[in-house]
Design a protein around this motif. Structure first.
Motif, mmCIF file in Angstrom:
data_model
loop_
_atom_site.group_PDB
_atom_site.id
_atom_site.type_symbol
_atom_site.label_atom_id
_atom_site.label_comp_id
_atom_site.label_asym_id
_atom_site.label_seq_id
_atom_site.Cartn_x
_atom_site.Cartn_y
_atom_site.Cartn_z
ATOM 1 N N UNK A 14 0.815 -1.208 0.000
ATOM 2 C CA UNK A 14 0.000 0.000 0.000
ATOM 3 C C UNK A 14 0.845 1.254 0.000
ATOM 4 N N UNK A 15 1.900 1.239 0.827
ATOM 5 C CA UNK A 15 2.821 2.374 0.874
ATOM 6 C C UNK A 15 3.530 2.570 -0.455
ATOM 7 N N UNK A 16 3.962 1.487 -1.078
ATOM 8 C CA UNK A 16 4.667 1.581 -2.352
ATOM 9 C C UNK A 16 3.772 2.154 -3.456
ATOM 10 N N UNK A 17 2.495 1.816 -3.401
ATOM 11 C CA UNK A 17 1.566 2.251 -4.442
ATOM 12 C C UNK A 17 1.093 3.684 -4.239
ATOM 13 N N UNK A 18 0.764 4.034 -2.984
ATOM 14 C CA UNK A 18 0.058 5.302 -2.774
ATOM 15 C C UNK A 18 0.589 6.119 -1.592
ATOM 16 N N UNK A 19 1.694 5.685 -0.996
ATOM 17 C CA UNK A 19 2.209 6.360 0.193
ATOM 18 C C UNK A 19 2.554 7.819 -0.015
ATOM 19 N N UNK A 20 3.104 8.165 -1.165
ATOM 20 C CA UNK A 20 3.492 9.553 -1.422
ATOM 21 C C UNK A 20 2.298 10.496 -1.453
ATOM 22 N N UNK A 21 1.123 9.974 -1.776
ATOM 23 C CA UNK A 21 -0.061 10.825 -1.922
ATOM 24 C C UNK A 21 -0.934 10.868 -0.671
ATOM 25 N N UNK A 22 -1.049 9.754 0.057
ATOM 26 C CA UNK A 22 -1.971 9.728 1.195
ATOM 27 C C UNK A 22 -1.297 9.374 2.514
ATOM 28 N N UNK A 23 0.022 9.175 2.521
ATOM 29 C CA UNK A 23 0.731 8.904 3.761
ATOM 30 C C UNK A 23 0.353 7.589 4.410
ATOM 31 N N UNK A 24 0.173 7.624 5.733
ATOM 32 C CA UNK A 24 -0.056 6.390 6.491
ATOM 33 C C UNK A 24 -1.363 5.688 6.143
ATOM 34 N N UNK A 25 -2.292 6.397 5.537
ATOM 35 C CA UNK A 25 -3.546 5.752 5.143
ATOM 36 C C UNK A 25 -3.298 4.675 4.081
ATOM 37 N N UNK A 26 -2.244 4.851 3.291
ATOM 38 C CA UNK A 26 -1.899 3.829 2.297
ATOM 39 C C UNK A 26 -1.513 2.530 3.005
ATOM 40 N N UNK A 27 -0.746 2.652 4.094
ATOM 41 C CA UNK A 27 -0.377 1.472 4.877
ATOM 42 C C UNK A 27 -1.604 0.852 5.527
ATOM 43 N N UNK A 28 -2.489 1.711 6.052
ATOM 44 C CA UNK A 28 -3.678 1.212 6.732
ATOM 45 C C UNK A 28 -4.555 0.402 5.786
ATOM 46 N N UNK A 29 -4.865 0.955 4.637
ATOM 47 C CA UNK A 29 -5.734 0.236 3.702
ATOM 48 C C UNK A 29 -5.002 -0.953 3.067
ATOM 49 N N UNK A 30 -3.697 -0.835 2.916
ATOM 50 C CA UNK A 30 -2.929 -1.970 2.418
ATOM 51 C C UNK A 30 -2.954 -3.131 3.399
ATOM 52 N N UNK A 31 -2.852 -2.804 4.701
ATOM 53 C CA UNK A 31 -2.907 -3.840 5.744
ATOM 54 C C UNK A 31 -4.278 -4.510 5.769
ATOM 55 N N UNK A 32 -5.329 -3.707 5.621
ATOM 56 C CA UNK A 32 -6.690 -4.265 5.592
ATOM 57 C C UNK A 32 -6.853 -5.187 4.387
ATOM 58 N N UNK A 33 -6.389 -4.709 3.227
ATOM 59 C CA UNK A 33 -6.494 -5.522 2.012
ATOM 60 C C UNK A 33 -5.684 -6.809 2.137
ATOM 61 N N UNK A 34 -4.574 -6.739 2.861
ATOM 62 C CA UNK A 34 -3.737 -7.918 3.032
ATOM 63 C C UNK A 34 -4.373 -9.006 3.875
ATOM 64 N N UNK A 35 -5.383 -8.637 4.673
ATOM 65 C CA UNK A 35 -6.053 -9.626 5.519
ATOM 66 C C UNK A 35 -7.333 -10.174 4.890
ATOM 67 N N UNK A 36 -7.903 -9.451 3.952
ATOM 68 C CA UNK A 36 -9.209 -9.825 3.388
ATOM 69 C C UNK A 36 -9.214 -11.222 2.758
ATOM 70 N N UNK A 37 -8.218 -11.628 1.961
ATOM 71 C CA UNK A 37 -8.274 -12.968 1.364
ATOM 72 C C UNK A 37 -8.389 -14.101 2.386
ATOM 73 N N UNK A 38 -7.838 -13.894 3.582
ATOM 74 C CA UNK A 38 -7.872 -14.958 4.590
ATOM 75 C C UNK A 38 -9.204 -15.063 5.322
#
Length: 332
Positions: A14-38
């Motif tokens: 998430x940070x790699x994709x969108x971190x420069x534009x939205x900051x820590x929210x990129x990590x937050x949504x990336x972490x959420x997306x990383x758990x959804x498949x499980x």
């Protein structure tokens, strides 16, 4: 991989994709997306054991899922957040979704990346929990998290975590090849005729490797540490497939055999039959033990139906396993 690892990977992506534009929210949504498949594990609450095993790491771990659901989640987040780019949020979710099964494909269980095709990718070069993969990755992510969005070090730390973890994955492939070569050489030296070999790392490390060897009459199980000084020893386990001859045409039994890719044995205890999934090995390192990690009671009913009941394990089993594992890693 375990939940923590997938959260770290998702956040880093998430940070790699969108971190420069939205900051820590990129990590937050990336972490959420990383758990959804499980979330597919919730299927065990609504269906039988065999169906739940088939569903696990199936559709939610596929390319189809990533393509279909990334824009749905991207659209939802674009409506919630001040940054309204539907395309950017969709891109974040796609990469967080797709990297999840790509990592899981390196474990023993594998993933159905190409669902709906019946093809499970399982490279078996890393255990589902591996501190050497996760901890450096986590440290780098935390360093990035506490750096300002405009600080060049933020991207540096995040990329470093991705590079270190990916490099380790590549190294484990070479370690698997080296261990496989040792098992194959040991079988040749001992003049053992075999049909197939299945290798995987033991829990929490890639120093000690386990092997299942399929022979005509029995399965052979062995282990090898890169610190070993003595030849590899194999223990024999009866297949006992004949014990379920009367069930071989049962649809659920056939599905269970397919799930294990044919790596299974049948054991008998107190008049009950148990289906052992050999792919994940034993719960202890004692030779000729029948205490497999995944063991299912075969429950036969008078109407011809069959159920598989997974046998519970307590924490003392895991504690004893870890103690024995640490000693074995240091060599025989």
């Amino acid at each position: 991989m375990d939940s923590l690892t997938q959260i770290v990977l998702g956040a880093a992506v998430g940070e790699a994709v969108l971190g420069k534009k939205v900051g820590n929210k990129a990590m937050l949504y990336g972490a959420i997306a990383g758990t959804i498949p499980d979330l597919d594990v919730l299927a065990s609450n609504f269906t039988d054991t065999v169906s739940a095993l088939e569903i696990h790491r199936g559709f939610t771990h596929s390319i189809v899922f990533s393509i279909v659901f990334a824009p749905i989640f991207g659209w939802l987040v674009s409506k919630i957040e001040s940054f309204k780019s539907f395309k950017s949020w969709s891109w974040l979710f796609f990469w967080a979704f797709i990297t999840h099964p790509l990592l899981d494909a390196h474990t023993t269980w594998g993933t159905q990346l190409f669902w709906p095709f019946d093809l499970r990718l399982a490279y078996k070069n890393i255990f589902v929990v591996d501190p050497i993969y996760t901890l450096p990755f986590l440290v780098c992510l935390l360093l990035a998290l506490f750096s300002r969005r405009t600080n060049p070090k933020r991207q540096f730390f995040n990329r470093l975590g991705l590079i270190l973890s990916s490099t380790y994955l590549v190294i484990t492939l070479f370690l698997k090849w080296a261990a496989f070569s040792q098992f194959k050489q040991a079988l040749n030296n001992q003049k053992i005729d075999y049909i197939d070999i299945d290798t995987r790392p033991s829990p929490l490390n890639t120093i000690l490797w386990n092997a299942n060897v399929d022979t005509k009459d029995v399965y052979l199980l062995g282990d090898y540490s890169f610190f070993d000084s003595q030849p590899i020893a194999f223990s024999a386990y009866e297949k006992n497939h004949h014990l379920i001859d009367d069930l071989k045409h049962n649809e659920k039994v056939q599905r269970m055999i397919a799930i294990t890719e044919g790596w299974y044995s049948i054991s008998q205890k107190n008049g009950n039959l148990y289906f052992n999934d050999l792919r994940f090995g034993l719960l202890n390192l004692k030779p000729e033990s029948n205490d497999f990690v995944f063991q299912f009671l075969i429950e036969k009913h008078t109407d011809g139906t069959v159920n598989f009941i997974e046998q519970p394990r307590d924490r003392s089993d895991a504690k004893g396993m870890l103690n024995a594992l640490w000693k074995r890693i240091k060599g025989n």
